[in-house]
Design a protein around this motif. Structure first.
Motif, short mmCIF file in Angstrom:
data_model
loop_
_atom_site.label_atom_id
_atom_site.label_comp_id
_atom_site.label_asym_id
_atom_site.label_seq_id
_atom_site.Cartn_x
_atom_site.Cartn_y
_atom_site.Cartn_z
N ARG A 44 59.21 -4.60 9.88
CA ARG A 44 59.78 -4.33 8.41
C ARG A 44 59.96 -5.50 7.49
O ARG A 44 59.43 -5.49 6.36
CB ARG A 44 61.21 -3.62 8.24
N THR A 45 60.56 -6.79 7.90
CA THR A 45 60.54 -7.84 7.21
C THR A 45 59.62 -8.89 7.52
O THR A 45 59.55 -9.84 6.58
CB THR A 45 62.14 -8.37 7.46
N SER A 69 60.73 -8.06 13.57
CA SER A 69 60.87 -6.94 12.68
C SER A 69 59.64 -6.98 11.90
O SER A 69 59.10 -7.58 11.30
CB SER A 69 62.28 -7.31 11.70
N TRP A 87 67.65 -3.65 6.17
CA TRP A 87 66.54 -4.27 5.31
C TRP A 87 66.56 -3.15 3.93
O TRP A 87 66.07 -3.75 3.12
CB TRP A 87 65.27 -4.44 6.09
N ARG A 88 66.69 -2.21 4.13
CA ARG A 88 66.51 -1.16 3.03
C ARG A 88 67.52 -1.65 1.78
O ARG A 88 67.25 -1.74 0.55
CB ARG A 88 67.00 0.18 3.23
N SER A 96 65.89 -0.52 14.28
CA SER A 96 67.10 -0.42 13.23
C SER A 96 68.26 -1.30 13.96
O SER A 96 68.20 -1.08 15.35
CB SER A 96 67.35 1.04 13.19
#
Length: 192
Positions: free
Chosen positions: A54-55, A52, A84-85, A117
């Motif tokens: 994002r993370t 990911s 994650w949001r 996602s």
């Protein structure tokens, strides 16, 4: 099994030990013959590899061994695929994980998926709908039944063809954003 944090540290837990034990089966498992049988229960192990952006996390997980899902592995996958949001987790449907794993195996790549996602809370889904209109009102992401994925080494067309070959869910091709949506809903395809 690898599950690392952005700092690269590893967690050694009971789950990790069990998953590591399951991962040793990979070296002894015969090569998968007939990947369509793989989706329907053939083969000795099933594995999923993702990271990911994002993370900063990555996962390389054996989640199915000798006809049985490994519950701690599924829990790790669900945590990895969390929203994650909102930092919210929901169990990811095993059918979706199987489609992702079978598609990956069909493409014969070593590269892990980039997860864009996985699970989405209704709040996140509504926010994405308001920004782009690309998220479905009743998205299967909110049920833990969908994933948006990318591979650097394969095109959207190649990824979609592999997912469609599984004949087991929805496949969305997003050429402009360079990703493929895979879900375990009704068999269908579209271009977004």
């Amino acid at each position: 099994m690898t599950f690392s944090s952005p700092a690269g540290s590893s967690r050694l837990t009971r789950r990790g030990v069990l998953a590591a034990f399951a991962a040793t089966a990979v070296t002894a498992a015969p090569a998968q013959a007939g990947l369509f049988g793989f989706l329907r229960g053939g083969g000795d192990v099933r594995r999923i590899r993702m990271y990911s952006g994002r993370t900063g996390e990555s996962i390389d997980m054996i989640y199915w061994v000798d006809g049985k899902y490994v519950k701690p592995a599924l829990e790790e996958i669900s945590h990895f695929m969390r929203d994650w949001r909102d930092n919210a987790t929901r169990p990811i449907d095993t059918r979706t994980i199987d489609i992702m794993a079978a598609s990956h195996a069909l493409m014969d790549v070593d590269e892990p998926y980039l997860l864009l996602s996985g699970y989405r809370t209704p709040h996140t889904n509504a926010m994405l709908r308001s920004r782009s209109g690309g998220a479905a009102r009743n998205s299967l992401h909110m049920k833990g039944q969908a994933a948006d994925l990318r591979l650097k080494s394969r095109s959207v067309k190649q990824m979609a063809a592999a997912a469609q070959a599984c004949s087991a869910g929805g496949v969305g091709k997003y050429y402009r954003s360079n990703f493929v949506h895979m879900d375990c809903g009704p068999t269908r395809s579209w271009t977004g």
